[in-house]
Every structure is written in structure tokens, then in C-alpha cells.
Design an enzyme around this catalytic site. Structure first.
Site, PDB file in Angstrom:
ATOM      1  N   GLU A  97       0.808  -1.225   0.000  1.00  0.00           N
ATOM      2  CA  GLU A  97       0.000   0.000   0.000  1.00  0.00           C
ATOM      3  C   GLU A  97       0.845   1.281   0.000  1.00  0.00           C
ATOM      4  OE1 GLU A  97      -3.987  -0.022   1.528  1.00  0.00           O
ATOM      5  OE2 GLU A  97      -3.218   1.120   3.245  1.00  0.00           O
ATOM      6  N   LYS A 144      -7.924   2.257  -3.201  1.00  0.00           N
ATOM      7  CA  LYS A 144      -8.280   2.090  -1.790  1.00  0.00           C
ATOM      8  C   LYS A 144      -8.934   3.387  -1.349  1.00  0.00           C
ATOM      9  CE  LYS A 144      -7.347  -0.702   1.876  1.00  0.00           C
ATOM     10  NZ  LYS A 144      -6.928   0.058   2.973  1.00  0.00           N
ATOM     11  N   GLU A 162     -14.202  -5.839   1.913  1.00  0.00           N
ATOM     12  CA  GLU A 162     -13.595  -5.824   3.258  1.00  0.00           C
ATOM     13  C   GLU A 162     -14.646  -6.047   4.337  1.00  0.00           C
ATOM     14  OE1 GLU A 162     -10.486  -2.847   4.119  1.00  0.00           O
ATOM     15  OE2 GLU A 162     -11.921  -2.126   5.608  1.00  0.00           O
ATOM     16  N   GLU A 222      -5.676  -8.032   6.463  1.00  0.00           N
ATOM     17  CA  GLU A 222      -5.377  -6.602   6.338  1.00  0.00           C
ATOM     18  C   GLU A 222      -5.113  -5.968   7.704  1.00  0.00           C
ATOM     19  OE1 GLU A 222      -9.009  -6.030   3.101  1.00  0.00           O
ATOM     20  OE2 GLU A 222      -8.427  -4.361   4.377  1.00  0.00           O
ATOM     21  N   SER A 223      -4.155  -5.083   7.729  1.00  0.00           N
ATOM     22  CA  SER A 223      -3.851  -4.171   8.848  1.00  0.00           C
ATOM     23  C   SER A 223      -2.979  -4.785   9.947  1.00  0.00           C
ATOM     24  CB  SER A 223      -5.115  -3.606   9.495  1.00  0.00           C
ATOM     25  OG  SER A 223      -5.789  -2.755   8.587  1.00  0.00           O
TER      26      SER A 223
END
Ligand SMILES: O=C(O)c1ccccc1NCC(=O)[C@H](O)[C@H](O)COP(=O)(O)O
Length: 260
Positions: free
Chosen positions: A54, A116, A165, A216-217
Site C-alpha cells: 500500500e 483504496k 472488506e 489486512e492491517s
């Protein structure tokens, strides 16, 4: 009002300006001049972990992360490291991104690109394609069932791959019912912004094996990637760790191809 609602309000205000400048019909007409979208799924389905790297300048949870004066140069490093896709944040107010970033990255790399953003209108889906995106993020928490289906269908008509998501069991059920192939489990709670690394392992068993799961994250390095691969992830979406890193190419390579 939740952080997500605040972000979406800002996105809608900025969108109104862009729509006044370029009506949807003109934006659609411009698609005739855009290259066909790239399909990220073969790479994402290949054995071993894939990385969606990202381009992220700042965030509501962490504030400023990295200056990123040249997003195309950073994206070229990600591509050289073997990223399966590159995520470009285009939200301006809270993340410091832009559609200009997406266009600049598109001109620099052939890797599939994810727009995004906080997509809540058909205009933004068309805008993503017009700016050269191959994938578009849809956030279940920001969309009711009807709008989610409409945006999902429109993305499909335009040849865009949807990354849908989810954050909890109910959103995961909605994603599965919709038939989305690419499901992202975001460990960041959009109300508190806290990251819970156990979220992926909790939700993954609710997703059939024929779907591709993205963790994710909060992913810091190969040890985290190995954990999520063991729990069923085919890919990881990584922002902060890569933009703060002095060696993004090497770090993407180190996170790629990890087996359970
Ligand atoms: O990053 C945030 O603070 C954030 C806050 C509110 C909504 C979304 C947010 N982040 C978007 C993302 O999903 C992350 O950019 C992405 O998963 C990468 O996360 P990280 O590797 O932790 O930067």
C-alpha cells in the site's frame, strides 16, 4: 458519529466537487481510452503468500506515516519486490492520497492496482477504472446490502476485481452470500481503530475455500504473514510497515511466497 461516518462524509463532500466538474456520462465515455483491467487473481491464487503493498501517507489511527513525494517510485520498488497488487489510497482528507497518485502509479508499473478509498457511489467505481485501477475496495460496513450489490455488479461490468472488506461475522456472511471471490478481513476496528490480530482467525472459517482471503492491517513482517497464511490467508495487505521501511522492495520480497 463513528470515524467511518466522518470519513465518508468528507469523501461525499469532495466527490460533489468532482462530479460537478466531470459528469458521470463524460467519465464513462473516457473509459474507451483506458487500457483493459489486469486480473490479479492468478497471482493471488498462486502457491505461497502474496503481498498487496500500500501507498499510504497518513492515517486516522497513526497520523503522519511517510512523506512519499514520489508514489510512482515507491510503487516501482513494490513491483520489483514481487507485489501481487499495489493499493493506492486515494482518500484525501484523512489519508493524504489522491487520484493523481493512482494515475502516477498506473503510468509507472504494470502491477494490478487497487483503488483504496471509501467507495459509496457508482461514480467512484467508474472513476477508479478511469484512473487506471484494476481492483476497487468495497467496505461492507459502509454499504447496505442493496448498494453493496449495485457497486459490486458495476465493478464486475467494468472488469474490476472487488476486494470486499469485512470486520465481523455479519459482514463476512454478507460477503459470502454475495459470492465475492476476494474477501479482505480487516483487523482494524473501524469504531476504536484498534487492531486485533485475532480477527482473521475468527472470521476465516466462515469463508468457503474457493474464495481468496486477504489479511489486512497491523502486519509488521514475515512472522505475521506466516501466522495469517497458516490461518487461511492467500495474501496480506500491508501499509504502514512498508512505507516506514527503508527497504520496501526487500520487505515485500521477504513477505512473498511464505507457505503455511
Ligand atoms: O489506517 C487507519 O488508521 C484506518 C482508519 C480508518 C479506516 C481505515 C483505516 N485504514 C485503512 C486500511 O485498511 C489500512 O490502510 C490497510 O489495511 C493497511 O494497514 P496497515 O498495514 O496497518 O497500515
Amino acid at each position: 458519529m463513528s470515524v467511518l461516518d466522518e470519513i465518508v462524509d468528507g469523501v461525499r463532500a469532495d466527490l460533489a466537487h468532482r462530479e460537478a466538474q466531470v459528469p458521470l456520462a463524460d467519465l464513462r465515455a473516457a473509459l474507451a481510452d483506458v487500457d483493459p483491467p489486469r486480473d490479479p487473481m492468478p497471482h493471488l491464487r498462486a502457491p505461497g503468500s502474496s503481498v498487496i503493498a500500500e501507498v499510504k501517507r497518513r492515517s486516522p489511527s497513526k497520523g503522519d506515516l511517510a512523506e512519499i513525494a514520489d508514489p510512482a517510485a515507491l510503487a516501482a520498488e513494490y513491483a520489483a519486490g514481487g507485489a501481487a497488487a499495489i493499493s493506492v489510497l486515494t482518500e484525501e482528507r484523512r489519508f493524504g492520497g489522491s487520484l493523481a497518485d493512482l494515475r502516477a502509479v498506473r503510468a509507472a508499473v504494470d502491477t494490478p492496482l487497487l483503488r483504496k478509498d471509501f467507495v459509496v457511489t457508482e461514480y467512484q467505481v467508474v472513476e477508479a477504472r478511469a484512473a487506471g485501477a484494476d481492483l476497487v475496495l468495497l467496505i461492507a460496513a459502509a454499504l447496505d446490502d442493496d448498494l453493496l450489490r449495485r457497486l459490486h455488479d458495476l465493478a464486475g461490468e467494468l472488469g474490476l476485481t472487488v476486494l470486499l472488506e469485512v470486520h465481523d461475522e455479519a459482514e463476512t456472511e454478507r460477503a459470502v452470500a454475495l459470492g465475492t471471490e476476494l474477501v479482505g478481513v480487516n483487523a482494524r476496528n473501524l469504531k476504536t481503530l484498534a487492531v486485533d490480530p485475532d480477527t482473521f482467525g475468527r472470521l476465516a472459517p466462515h469463508v468457503p475455500d474457493d474464495r481468496v482471503l486477504v489479511a489486512e492491517s497491523g502486519i509488521a513482517g514475515p512472522v505475521d504473514v506466516k501466522r495469517f497464511v497458516a490461518e487461511g490467508a492467500r495474501a496480506v495487505l500491508v501499509g504502514e510497515a512498508l512505507v516506514r521501511d527503508g527497504a520496501p522492495r526487500e520487505t515485500v520480497a521477504a513477505m512473498t511466497g511464505i507457505e503455511a
